[in-house]
Design a protein around this motif. Structure first.
Motif, PDB file in Angstrom:
ATOM      1  N   GLU A 291       0.819  -1.217   0.000  1.00  0.00           N
ATOM      2  CA  GLU A 291       0.000   0.000   0.000  1.00  0.00           C
ATOM      3  C   GLU A 291       0.858   1.275   0.000  1.00  0.00           C
ATOM      4  OE1 GLU A 291      -3.229   0.143  -0.128  1.00  0.00           O
ATOM      5  OE2 GLU A 291      -4.087  -1.715   0.688  1.00  0.00           O
ATOM      6  N   MET A 292       2.167   1.117   0.336  1.00  0.00           N
ATOM      7  CA  MET A 292       3.083   2.252   0.514  1.00  0.00           C
ATOM      8  C   MET A 292       2.511   3.228   1.549  1.00  0.00           C
ATOM      9  SD  MET A 292       5.879   1.709  -1.025  1.00  0.00           S
ATOM     10  CE  MET A 292       6.778   3.239  -1.263  1.00  0.00           C
ATOM     11  N   LYS A 293       2.175   2.633   2.730  1.00  0.00           N
ATOM     12  CA  LYS A 293       1.673   3.397   3.860  1.00  0.00           C
ATOM     13  C   LYS A 293       2.436   3.002   5.125  1.00  0.00           C
ATOM     14  CE  LYS A 293      -1.788   5.719   1.961  1.00  0.00           C
ATOM     15  NZ  LYS A 293      -1.846   7.202   1.975  1.00  0.00           N
ATOM     16  N   ALA A 294       2.461   3.901   6.087  1.00  0.00           N
ATOM     17  CA  ALA A 294       3.088   3.614   7.376  1.00  0.00           C
ATOM     18  C   ALA A 294       2.021   3.206   8.381  1.00  0.00           C
ATOM     19  CB  ALA A 294       3.842   4.837   7.879  1.00  0.00           C
ATOM     20  N   ILE A 295       2.311   2.141   9.153  1.00  0.00           N
ATOM     21  CA  ILE A 295       1.384   1.674  10.195  1.00  0.00           C
ATOM     22  C   ILE A 295       2.087   1.842  11.539  1.00  0.00           C
ATOM     23  CG2 ILE A 295       0.030  -0.280  11.043  1.00  0.00           C
ATOM     24  CD1 ILE A 295       0.232  -1.482   8.198  1.00  0.00           C
ATOM     25  N   VAL A 296       1.535   2.692  12.392  1.00  0.00           N
ATOM     26  CA  VAL A 296       2.134   2.972  13.702  1.00  0.00           C
ATOM     27  C   VAL A 296       1.163   2.509  14.784  1.00  0.00           C
ATOM     28  CG1 VAL A 296       3.026   4.759  15.242  1.00  0.00           C
ATOM     29  CG2 VAL A 296       3.422   4.936  12.775  1.00  0.00           C
ATOM     30  N   TYR A 297       1.672   1.735  15.758  1.00  0.00           N
ATOM     31  CA  TYR A 297       0.826   1.069  16.753  1.00  0.00           C
ATOM     32  C   TYR A 297       0.740   1.859  18.053  1.00  0.00           C
ATOM     33  CZ  TYR A 297       0.946  -2.831  13.574  1.00  0.00           C
ATOM     34  OH  TYR A 297       0.800  -3.609  12.460  1.00  0.00           O
TER      35      TYR A 297
END
Length: 690
Positions: free
Chosen positions: A178-184
């Motif tokens: 997706e070329m996205k950042a996932i931050v938890y």
């Protein structure tokens, strides 16, 4: 749960010990809402480590099956042990699974048992994903682990996500699809996360990584090659199915990262399991052998196919008795119906069927193609048996158990408990093919064999706790095997009077050595079969030769890596050349031939990996030399020295204490069985002098 076969994923979580398999499984169950509060290994409250021994030691001993749902897909998971002593649990799990998640420590990388489980997956052609865990730990290096996957495991591995931060600053992943950042969000145990733009400092790295991913997939999949050549990139709708096709074909290994303990990166792993790993319908038809003709046949993984299923594990439940774990490949296994066992040539009544969730069971009416469950009430069934339709019986390839490498004497606390001990050990041996026991003919001692010190310790503990059978045990000892190093042929005449009746026959027995690791081979030549056309007498000779192989000629150890051939027979008289004569002549004739073929001992050799500060390398190498070890190579991992060596197992007793003493507790090690090698003369003399 979804009943569509295409929506089912049968996967295993496999790895080196302490890479985080059980914690990853626990987080998967937590995020799929199968459990409402996750446990931790160090607290002894995880779902899949339910044995007392597992919770006390913080390790997985038995594989455990659980199921969950994610995005409309049913995921059946088997959490497997990582310790080398329990490698049989991994072997039989991979035998029946459609895919695997291989977990790697971001600090330790590809470790010895990682290589073992990878080879096991190769043996059964199991498609897999790689999950680099523990990205929050000091020394974590995602790029190095990916490189080790390529260099050490020869895997065509490529990241599908990248870490955001490292060590203590690790906070999420970049999704390269997706070329996205996932931050938890740590405050919600990773349940909530934000999806946004890729941080500026990672933008270039992410674009390069995505370009590499797209190029690799396009090279492997002709279906998207044209689109790639035209556009130089692939859309998500083109890329995801292409990755799936290459993974299912065993050509590609997507690599993900995260930290299961700190609740980051597990949801993308779940997405990848559903998106890339195969369903049962994606796997090729299962290969089998027709019982009547002996010809190879195949069975489609379909409910409409004839029943074809494999018993891959047996466990004892305190409430329902024996549980027979079954993977159904074709057809439907129904409660109350009959199934045919080709090994015993008998019907088995299916009394009860359950689906498993760790140590609990849910009773069901049937198991369909692609399902994994357990059956209760089978009378004569062992690990590796096939349950099939009687009208066209076939049998699946059995599961091969490794040779036990350690043994110890065991006896009941009181003579009144002797029968109970034997029955309890029979139950353990039925569950675990690497647990074996026998009675020594000369000393009368009962000998319990297993895969290592820990395995034997667990077996004795289970006898005490589960079977309420306390026992006295001797010191664990290495289980050597015997072989021959030359060829020999012997004509042996058996002529004895037993019970007032004469038994006599002559046999010609030949033995010759085979390559190391080839096992044992028993042959009856055409000349012998022509001389003795009676099939029952032929079976007696085969059994006699096998008896000889099991008892050895030097010190009652089993024999291996040799071929035994019965070349001919001299019949004295039909009255006296009976089954007793043939079986006895075969066993005693084999012993004479083996004694003339320069018999020798083989000792188990362990592959050892030591991680140590560089200043302690000298002491460690000196100690290895004193243990008859040989160093294979050394390399650096960060600021630590990695030593790879091979050492006889007999020299490894108490090594944990020794290495702590040598390095002031700063070094660690892991080891796995490598192979058997000829024992040196001093070891041979020591064994014979016992």
């Amino acid at each position: 749960m979804s009943s569509e076969l295409s929506n089912v994923r049968n996967i295993g979580i496999v790895a080196h010990i302490d890479a985080g398999k059980t914690t990853t499984t626990e987080r998967i169950l937590f995020y799929t809402q199968k459990i409402h509060k996750h446990g931790d290994v160090h607290d002894g409250n995880t779902t899949t480590d339910f044995m007392v021994q597992e919770r006390e030691r913080g390790i997985t001993i038995q594989s455990a099956a659980v199921s969950c749902e994610w995005n409309g897909r049913t995921i059946n998971i088997i959490d497997t042990p990582g310790h080398v002593d329990f490698t049989m649990e991994v072997e039989r799990s991979l035998r029946v699974l459609d895919g695997a998640v291989c977990v790697f420590c971001a600090v330790g990388g590809v470790q010895p048992q990682s290589e073992t489980v990878w080879r096991q997956a190769d043996r059964y052609n199991v498609p897999r994903l790689a999950f680099v865990n523990k990205m929050d730990r000091m020394g974590a290096d995602f790029a190095r682990v990916v490189e080790e996957l390529r260099s050490k495991l020869r895997a065509n591995a490529c990241p599908v996500n990248l870490p955001i931060g490292r060590e203590e600053s690790f906070k999420g992943v970049v999704d390269l699809i997706e070329m996205k950042a996932i931050v938890y969000d740590e405050a919600t145990d990773g349940k909530t996360f934000t999806v946004g733009d890729i941080p500026a400092e990672l933008k270039d790295e992410a674009e390069l990584a995505r370009a590499e991913l797209v190029e690799k997939v396009a090279d492997l999949d002709e279906g998207v090659m044209e689109a790639f050549l035209e556009n130089g990139d692939l859309t998500k709708e083109e890329l995801v199915p292409a990755i799936r096709r290459t993974v299912v074909a065993g050509k590609f290994v997507p690599v993900l990262c995260g930290t299961s303990l700190k609740d980051k990166g597990v949801q993308p792993l779940l997405d990848a399991i559903c998106a890339y790993l195969p369903s049962p319908s994606d796997r090729p038809p299962v290969a089998a052998t027709d019982l009547k003709s002996g010809e190879p046949v195949t069975r489609r993984q379909d409910d409409k196919e004839l029943l074809t299923s494999l018993v891959f594990k047996i466990a004892t439940d305190p409430y329902v008795g024996k549980l027979f774990f079954v993977r159904v490949y074709g057809g439907v296994l129904k409660k109350g119906a009959n199934a045919y066992n080709p090994r015993t040539k008998k019907r088995e009544r299916i009394m009860k069927i359950v689906r498993l969730f760790a140590d609990s069971q849910i009773e069901v009416e049937e198991l369909r193609a692609g399902d994994i469950g357990a059956v209760v009430g089978l009378k004569d069934c062992t690990t590796g048996d096939t349950l099939c339709a009687e009208m066209k019986p076939c049998y699946l390839e059995r599961i091969t158990a490794p040779q036990p490498v350690m043994f110890m004497a065991i006896e009941p606390k009181s003579s009144a408990d002797k029968d109970k001990l034997v029955e309890s050990m029979k139950a353990l041996a039925a569950e675990d093919p690497t647990c074996q026991f026998r009675e020594d003919e000369e000393t009368g001692q009962t000998i319990l064999s297993g895969m290592g010190e820990l395995h034997l310790e667990i077996l004795v503990d289970r006898l005490k706790r589960e079977f309420h059978c306390a026992a006295n045990t001797g010191k664990p000892m290495v289980s050597y095997v015997e072989t021959v190093t030359a060829e020999a042929v012997k004509d042996f005449l058996f002529d004895r009077e037993l019970g007032g009746k004469r038994h006599a026959v002559g046999l010609t027995i030949a033995v010759k050595p085979l390559a190391r690791g080839a096992g044992r081979k028993v042959e009856l030549t055409r000349e012998f079969r022509n001389a003795v056309p009676d099939r029952h007498l032929q079976d007696c000779v085969e059994q006699g030769l096998l008896d000889g192989l099991l008892t050895g000629v030097l010190a009652r150890f089993q024999m291996t890596d040799l071929e035994v051939t019965c070349r001919g027979a001299t019949l004295v008289d039909p009255e006296v050349s009976d089954e007793i004569a043939f079986r006895s002549a075969a066993m005693m004739g084999f012993r004479e031939a083996a004694e003339a073929a320069a018999p020798e001992f083989l000792e188990p050799i362990m592959k050892l990996e030591i991680t140590t500060p560089p200043e302690s390398v000298g002491e460690i190498l000196g100690d290895l030399n004193a243990r008859r070890g040989s160093v294979l190579d050394m390399d650096m991992r960060g600021d630590l020295q990695i030593v790879h060596a091979r050492v006889p197992m007999a020299q490894m007793f108490g090594y944990a204490t020794a290495i702590r003493s040598l390095t002031k507790g700063r070094a660690s090690y892991s080891m796995e069985p490598d192979m058997f090698e000829l024992a040196p003369k001093n070891v041979r003399d020591e064994i014979l002098a016992r």
